[in-house]
Design an enzyme around this catalytic site. Structure first.
Site, mmCIF file in Angstrom:
data_model
loop_
_atom_site.group_PDB
_atom_site.id
_atom_site.type_symbol
_atom_site.label_atom_id
_atom_site.label_comp_id
_atom_site.label_asym_id
_atom_site.label_seq_id
_atom_site.Cartn_x
_atom_site.Cartn_y
_atom_site.Cartn_z
ATOM 1 N N ARG A 80 12.976 -26.828 -28.576
ATOM 2 C CA ARG A 80 14.321 -26.316 -28.303
ATOM 3 C C ARG A 80 14.192 -25.102 -27.382
ATOM 4 O O ARG A 80 13.517 -24.135 -27.731
ATOM 5 C CB ARG A 80 14.993 -25.923 -29.626
ATOM 6 C CG ARG A 80 16.311 -25.247 -29.441
ATOM 7 C CD ARG A 80 17.032 -24.915 -30.755
ATOM 8 N NE ARG A 80 18.230 -24.195 -30.411
ATOM 9 C CZ ARG A 80 18.586 -23.011 -30.899
ATOM 10 N NH1 ARG A 80 17.886 -22.430 -31.842
ATOM 11 N NH2 ARG A 80 19.678 -22.416 -30.468
ATOM 12 N N HIS A 124 22.291 -18.956 -24.892
ATOM 13 C CA HIS A 124 21.559 -18.140 -25.867
ATOM 14 C C HIS A 124 21.577 -16.698 -25.331
ATOM 15 O O HIS A 124 20.554 -16.100 -25.049
ATOM 16 C CB HIS A 124 20.146 -18.682 -26.058
ATOM 17 C CG HIS A 124 19.487 -18.249 -27.336
ATOM 18 N ND1 HIS A 124 18.915 -19.129 -28.231
ATOM 19 C CD2 HIS A 124 19.291 -17.019 -27.880
ATOM 20 C CE1 HIS A 124 18.388 -18.469 -29.251
ATOM 21 N NE2 HIS A 124 18.614 -17.173 -29.067
ATOM 22 N N GLU A 169 24.368 -19.197 -32.199
ATOM 23 C CA GLU A 169 24.817 -18.100 -33.062
ATOM 24 C C GLU A 169 26.035 -17.348 -32.514
ATOM 25 O O GLU A 169 25.957 -16.158 -32.186
ATOM 26 C CB GLU A 169 23.656 -17.132 -33.325
ATOM 27 C CG GLU A 169 22.466 -17.816 -33.973
ATOM 28 C CD GLU A 169 21.304 -16.870 -34.306
ATOM 29 O OE1 GLU A 169 21.369 -15.684 -33.943
ATOM 30 O OE2 GLU A 169 20.338 -17.322 -34.935
ATOM 31 N N ASN A 292 20.685 -22.171 -38.270
ATOM 32 C CA ASN A 292 19.640 -21.149 -38.145
ATOM 33 C C ASN A 292 19.650 -20.352 -39.439
ATOM 34 O O ASN A 292 20.670 -19.732 -39.779
ATOM 35 C CB ASN A 292 19.939 -20.198 -36.983
ATOM 36 C CG ASN A 292 19.875 -20.872 -35.621
ATOM 37 O OD1 ASN A 292 19.608 -22.071 -35.516
ATOM 38 N ND2 ASN A 292 20.111 -20.108 -34.577
ATOM 39 N N TYR A 294 17.626 -17.465 -41.915
ATOM 40 C CA TYR A 294 16.571 -16.469 -42.100
ATOM 41 C C TYR A 294 16.568 -15.860 -43.490
ATOM 42 O O TYR A 294 15.525 -15.627 -44.069
ATOM 43 C CB TYR A 294 16.701 -15.354 -41.036
ATOM 44 C CG TYR A 294 16.325 -15.874 -39.666
ATOM 45 C CD1 TYR A 294 15.000 -15.871 -39.248
ATOM 46 C CD2 TYR A 294 17.277 -16.437 -38.819
ATOM 47 C CE1 TYR A 294 14.627 -16.394 -38.016
ATOM 48 C CE2 TYR A 294 16.920 -16.966 -37.582
ATOM 49 C CZ TYR A 294 15.588 -16.937 -37.195
ATOM 50 O OH TYR A 294 15.215 -17.468 -35.993
ATOM 51 N N GLU A 351 16.542 -23.076 -36.344
ATOM 52 C CA GLU A 351 15.690 -21.879 -36.366
ATOM 53 C C GLU A 351 15.373 -21.514 -37.799
ATOM 54 O O GLU A 351 16.267 -21.519 -38.658
ATOM 55 C CB GLU A 351 16.392 -20.657 -35.742
ATOM 56 C CG GLU A 351 16.514 -20.686 -34.250
ATOM 57 C CD GLU A 351 17.142 -19.403 -33.688
ATOM 58 O OE1 GLU A 351 17.054 -18.325 -34.329
ATOM 59 O OE2 GLU A 351 17.737 -19.498 -32.607
#
Ligand code: IFM
Length: 446
Positions: A80, A124, A169, A292, A294, A351
């Site tokens: 990606r 991005h 995002e 994504n 985290y 991600e």
């Protein structure tokens, strides 16, 4: 060990790694590239903790062949990457920079030649500065500009690229860039950030339509940063705080992407700042939802900020070098929730990864914490698959250490270590572990 984990994934599961143009390419003013808002923002004193810019970063623009060879060495099935908008349209609209397009053209060809499937993100975060000068994401005509850019890329690369993500995002674009001001363009105004979030939704829709018009077989998705939001206690106020955080982070972005109206509770909350116009409900859902992930968010009610929520860092947890709590079971919970609430056709973890303070010793980078982070999160993804989540792929953030936005190169997330003085790449132990997992999964899943 890898074999047990590998067994949790079906044949054809996509193993990848992700990057973004500004974070790796460098060559900030080469071959006709125009400036982006990050080129400008990095020059604001104090904006970047290390005082760096992305002018060189990993020098991927010149070293991409070596980087593709690393992907082959790792055995990746997918990669990606994002396109730098000002590299292909130096002023954001109008004149096309053929040399910029040639770069992505060659990259795509090289990926396909070694059997790596390209996943392209259009935005991005590196908006052309020329568009920012005309209002950037606050100006309604950004939507048409984004659609033109999407169409250009789909026409040029869409004969070989099937998988597209419009935005990465949007919550970060809107709020880190226009409310907290720690990202480009560094605006600090909540009302502006809310307006920007609306334009991002419109741009996603217009961009997706432009890609589909140019390439009817394209698969179009978006990468949303999402987290489970939990109350810090049983107190009703903390429960309400977690619901607000969920509305702000998850529902405000996912609901419209799936063709629903903005969440009513958040429209009401935001009405103090601005009235956001209604979106039409007929939008086509994405072909895949990129998630994504985290960390989770543990929420306490407070007088802080427009949401009245303070994020709590639970005691006894472990944290990455960025101070982010490691909480793998939240990835499973998030994937299950996303499936239940929005019923995406496909989910892809676009991600997931962690920053640690890696060092080179005896020509080797031992990063056991990152390996355990990946092992635990990939196990959580397998768990989610077992619970019926239509999960098709997993991308590690990130292929190689790179320019981590306001932290400069001080925070390392890569499977591959980059020595910024020499540009030497070294596969870390976690990269070797990931390679073994991929190979083991391919061997068992036949
Ligand atoms: O480096 C970023 C990436 O650009 C977007 N998602 C989060 C990563 C780690 O902060």
């Amino acid at each position: 060990m890898s074999r047990d984990l590998a067994q949790g994934f079906p044949p054809g599961f996509l193993w990848g790694a992700a990057t973004a143009a500004y974070q790796i390419e460098g060559a900030a003013a080469e071959d006709g590239k125009g400036p982006s808002i990050w080129d400008t923002f990095c020059r604001v004193p104090g904006a970047i903790a290390t005082g760096e810019t992305g002018d060189v970063s990993c020098d991927h623009y010149h070293r991409w062949r070596e980087d593709v060879a690393l992907m082959r060495e790792l055995g990746l099935g997918a990669y990606r990457f994002s396109v730098s908008w000002p590299r292909v349209l130096p002023r954001g609209r109008g004149r096309v920079n053929e040399k910029g397009l040639d770069f992505y053209d060659a990259l795509v060809d090289a990926l396909l030649a070694i059997g790596v499937r390209p996943f392209v993100t259009l935005y991005h975060w590196d908006l052309p500065q020329a568009l920012q000068d005309r209002g950037g994401w606050t100006a309604p005509d950004i939507v048409a500009a984004f659609a033109e850019y999407a169409s250009l890329l789909a026409r040029r690369l869409g004969d070989r690229v099937t998988d597209w993500m419009t935005l990465n995002e949007p919550e970060v674009v809107a709020f880190a860039g226009h409310h907290v001001g720690v990202h480009a363009p560094g605006v600090r105004d909540f009302t502006t950030a809310l307006r920007v979030s609306h334009h991002l939704h419109l741009a996603h829709r217009a961009g997706a339509a432009a890609i589909r018009a140019a390439r009817p077989n394209a698969r179009v998705g978006i990468a949303l940063n999402m987290s489970p939001c939990e109350p810090a206690s049983d107190a009703p106020a903390d429960g309400a705080a977690a619901t607000r955080m969920d509305g702000y982070l998850n529902r405000w972005f996912a609901d419209p992407v799936f063709g629903r109206p903005y969440p009513a509770d958040m429209l009401e909350h935001y009405a103090t700042w601005v009235t956001i116009p209604a979106l039409e409900l007929a939008a086509q859902p994405p072909d895949f939802l990129g998630v994504n992930y985290y960390s989770r968010r543990v929420c306490r009610a407070s007088g802080d900020g427009p949401l009245g929520v303070t994020r709590v860092e639970p005691e006894g947890s472990t944290y990455t070098a960025l101070g982010w709590e490691v909480h793998a079971s939240s990835l499973r919970d998030l994937l299950v929730r996303v499936t239940r609430d929005w019923a995406p056709r496909e989910v892809i973890v676009t991600e997931n990864g962690a920053a640690y303070d890696d060092v080179v010793r005896d020509d080797r980078v031992a990063d056991p914490e990152r390996t355990s982070f990946l092992r635990e999160h990939i196990a959580a993804a397998a768990d989610a698959l077992g619970r019926g989540v239509p999960l098709r792929g997993y991308f590690v953030w990130t292929l190689m250490d790179n320019f981590e936005w306001a932290h400069g190169t001080s925070k390392r997330f890569g499977l591959v270590h980059v020595d910024y003085d020499t540009q030497r790449r070294r596969i870390k132990d976690s990269g070797r572990w990931y390679r073994e997992l991929i190979a083991a999964q391919r061997a068992v899943a036949v």
